[in-house]
Every structure is written in C-alpha cells, then in structure tokens.
Design an enzyme around this catalytic site. Structure first.
Site, PDB file in Angstrom:
ATOM      1  N   LYS A  14     -11.838   4.247   7.894  1.00  0.00           N
ATOM      2  CA  LYS A  14     -12.988   4.255   6.980  1.00  0.00           C
ATOM      3  C   LYS A  14     -13.113   2.933   6.230  1.00  0.00           C
ATOM      4  CE  LYS A  14     -11.563   7.815   4.488  1.00  0.00           C
ATOM      5  NZ  LYS A  14     -10.256   8.103   5.094  1.00  0.00           N
ATOM      6  N   ARG A  89     -13.587  14.099  -1.754  1.00  0.00           N
ATOM      7  CA  ARG A  89     -12.420  14.661  -1.067  1.00  0.00           C
ATOM      8  C   ARG A  89     -12.250  16.153  -1.359  1.00  0.00           C
ATOM      9  NH1 ARG A  89      -9.482   9.430  -0.644  1.00  0.00           N
ATOM     10  NH2 ARG A  89      -7.630   9.685   0.632  1.00  0.00           N
ATOM     11  N   ARG A 128      -0.081   0.072   9.247  1.00  0.00           N
ATOM     12  CA  ARG A 128      -0.764  -0.509   8.091  1.00  0.00           C
ATOM     13  C   ARG A 128       0.223  -0.775   6.952  1.00  0.00           C
ATOM     14  NH1 ARG A 128      -5.792   2.851   5.783  1.00  0.00           N
ATOM     15  NH2 ARG A 128      -4.147   4.220   5.073  1.00  0.00           N
ATOM     16  N   ARG A 134       1.446  -0.695   1.532  1.00  0.00           N
ATOM     17  CA  ARG A 134       1.163   0.493   0.724  1.00  0.00           C
ATOM     18  C   ARG A 134       2.311   1.482   0.833  1.00  0.00           C
ATOM     19  NH1 ARG A 134      -4.805   2.859   1.738  1.00  0.00           N
ATOM     20  NH2 ARG A 134      -3.720   4.755   1.117  1.00  0.00           N
ATOM     21  N   ARG A 146      -0.377  13.652   3.180  1.00  0.00           N
ATOM     22  CA  ARG A 146      -1.778  13.226   3.005  1.00  0.00           C
ATOM     23  C   ARG A 146      -2.675  13.841   4.073  1.00  0.00           C
ATOM     24  NH1 ARG A 146      -0.891   7.219   3.227  1.00  0.00           N
ATOM     25  NH2 ARG A 146      -3.129   6.951   3.035  1.00  0.00           N
TER      26      ARG A 146
HETATM   27  P1  AMP Z   1      -7.113   6.298   0.053  1.00  0.00           P
HETATM   28  O1  AMP Z   1      -6.949   4.822  -0.166  1.00  0.00           O
HETATM   29  O2  AMP Z   1      -8.546   6.714   0.139  1.00  0.00           O
HETATM   30  O3  AMP Z   1      -6.289   6.801   1.210  1.00  0.00           O
HETATM   31  O4  AMP Z   1      -6.542   7.006  -1.243  1.00  0.00           O
HETATM   32  C1  AMP Z   1      -5.200   6.860  -1.646  1.00  0.00           C
HETATM   33  C2  AMP Z   1      -4.828   7.940  -2.656  1.00  0.00           C
HETATM   34  O5  AMP Z   1      -5.674   7.822  -3.809  1.00  0.00           O
HETATM   35  C3  AMP Z   1      -5.022   9.368  -2.183  1.00  0.00           C
HETATM   36  O6  AMP Z   1      -3.916   9.836  -1.437  1.00  0.00           O
HETATM   37  C4  AMP Z   1      -5.202  10.108  -3.509  1.00  0.00           C
HETATM   38  O7  AMP Z   1      -3.959  10.263  -4.166  1.00  0.00           O
HETATM   39  C5  AMP Z   1      -6.011   9.118  -4.329  1.00  0.00           C
HETATM   40  N1  AMP Z   1      -7.468   9.308  -4.142  1.00  0.00           N
HETATM   41  C6  AMP Z   1      -8.350   8.404  -3.592  1.00  0.00           C
HETATM   42  N2  AMP Z   1      -9.595   8.901  -3.582  1.00  0.00           N
HETATM   43  C7  AMP Z   1      -9.510  10.140  -4.125  1.00  0.00           C
HETATM   44  C8  AMP Z   1     -10.459  11.181  -4.356  1.00  0.00           C
HETATM   45  N3  AMP Z   1     -11.758  11.051  -4.036  1.00  0.00           N
HETATM   46  N4  AMP Z   1     -10.006  12.335  -4.924  1.00  0.00           N
HETATM   47  C9  AMP Z   1      -8.724  12.490  -5.275  1.00  0.00           C
HETATM   48  N5  AMP Z   1      -7.771  11.573  -5.056  1.00  0.00           N
HETATM   49  C10 AMP Z   1      -8.150  10.395  -4.490  1.00  0.00           C
END
Ligand code: AMP
Length: 191
Positions: A14, A89, A128, A134, A146
C-alpha cells in the site's frame, strides 16, 4: 476533492503505491502508520502512548487515529484529494470517516484493495525490516499478530465496501510498476 482508500493487509504494498499515486494525482497521502512512527521518533506524548501497542502489532485506539485524520484533512490545502493508506482499519473508523466526509460534502470514491497471499506478506515484511529497520517488521511473531489483527478487525470492512459498490480488488503479488499501471487505469476509468 477525491477520496481514495488503498486497502490491504500489512506488507501488501500500500505504502509504495500510495507514494507514487499521490504524486501522479496530486493527492494528500495520509499514512497513519507513518504519522505515528514520526510521533515516536520525535518522542512526543502521543508517540509514547502508542509505542507499546505498535511494537506488539495491536491497533492504536480509534479516537487517536480519527483525531489525526480530521486534523490532516482540515489542514491540507492545494491537493485534488486524499489517499488513505493504513486507514480505516476498523468498522468504527470507516463509519466516522464516512460521516465526516458527508459533513464536508465529500465521499469515499474508491477502495483499491491489494490482495496478497499470507506467505508473500510475511516474506515482504521480513525483507522490509532489513531495509527500513521497522521493529514491527523484524519479529515474526509481531508480523503474524499484525496479520491476524488485520483478519479480525480490518478485513470485515470488505463486506461494507462491496455493498457500497466501490470496492476494487487487484492482485498485489506482482511488481510495483505493474500494480501502479493497473491502479492508474482504474482511477482514470473512474474520473
Ligand atoms: P502501518 O504502517 O500502516 O503498518 O501501521 C503500523 C502500526 O501503526 C499498526 O500496526 C498499528 O499499531 C498502528 N496503526 C496505523 N494505522 C492505524 C489505524 N488506522 N488504526 C489503528 N492503528 C493504526
């Protein structure tokens, strides 16, 4: 103003697509994950609050996320629309976005979903981790948490999107370029 959601499990690609799509279509790229990581990096109060949840692969509270989203939307100027990456989410997050957009005379125009098999997601996230460093990508248990968080709390959104008639699933296990061209074709067909 256009509102596009780029949807899919963690590791689906994404973020990579959002960066190039937002440039091409002059969209404000809103990655809630990037925003939260920046807060952690800067050691803010919010960063401290969300760090442990992110480290374990759980979701941050809807209220925190919605506050971020609303503030970014209201402060963005000069864009032709928004591209949401990693948001919504949960069903609650989507309902709140939907309501908020209605209030400001906008709507979700399309949900572009990247469909990728689980073993590919795991492989991509571990790779990654080596490139971006990360912590939540480096630990196989966190990666699996996740993915199951996605299955339990995020995937149910698909049914809602399908009912709305603006859900577009695409095969995501391909090259960034091929995926990008397919998404552009889709967006150009909608405009
Ligand atoms: P991402 O970079 O989108 O994979 O997000 C990394 C982490 O940030 C996720 O595993 C959640 O802990 C938190 N996070 C990001 N976006 C959201 C969201 N829309 N709702 C809740 N937690 C989020």
């Amino acid at each position: 103003m256009k509102n596009y959601i780029i949807f899919g499990p963690p590791g689906a690609g994404k973020g990579s697509q959002a960066v190039i799509l937002s440039k091409k279509y002059n969209l404000k790229h809103i990655s809630t994950g990037d925003i939260l990581r920046e807060e952690i990096k800067n050691g803010t109060k919010l960063g401290l609050k969300v760090k442990s949840l992110m480290d374990e692969g759980a979701l941050v509270s809807d209220d925190i996320i919605l506050e971020i989203i609303k503030s970014v939307i209201l402060n963005a100027t000069g864009y032709s629309g928004f591209l949401y990456d990693g948001f919504p989410r949960t069903i609650y997050q989507f309902s709140a976005l939907d309501e908020f957009l209605q209030k400001i005379g906008q709507k979700v125009d399309a949900v572009i979903s990247l469909v990728v098999k689980e073993e590919v997601l795991i492989r991509r996230m571990l790779r990654r981790a080596e490139i971006e460093g990360r912590a939540d990508d480096a630990d196989i248990n966190v990666v699996k948490t996740r993915i199951s968080t996605y299955r339990e709390q995020t995937e149910p959104l698909i049914e809602i999107f399908e009912k709305r008639g603006n859900y577009y699933p695409l095969e995501g296990d391909t090259t960034i370029e091929k995926n990008f061209n397919e998404i552009c074709e889709l967006i150009d067909g909608l405009i």
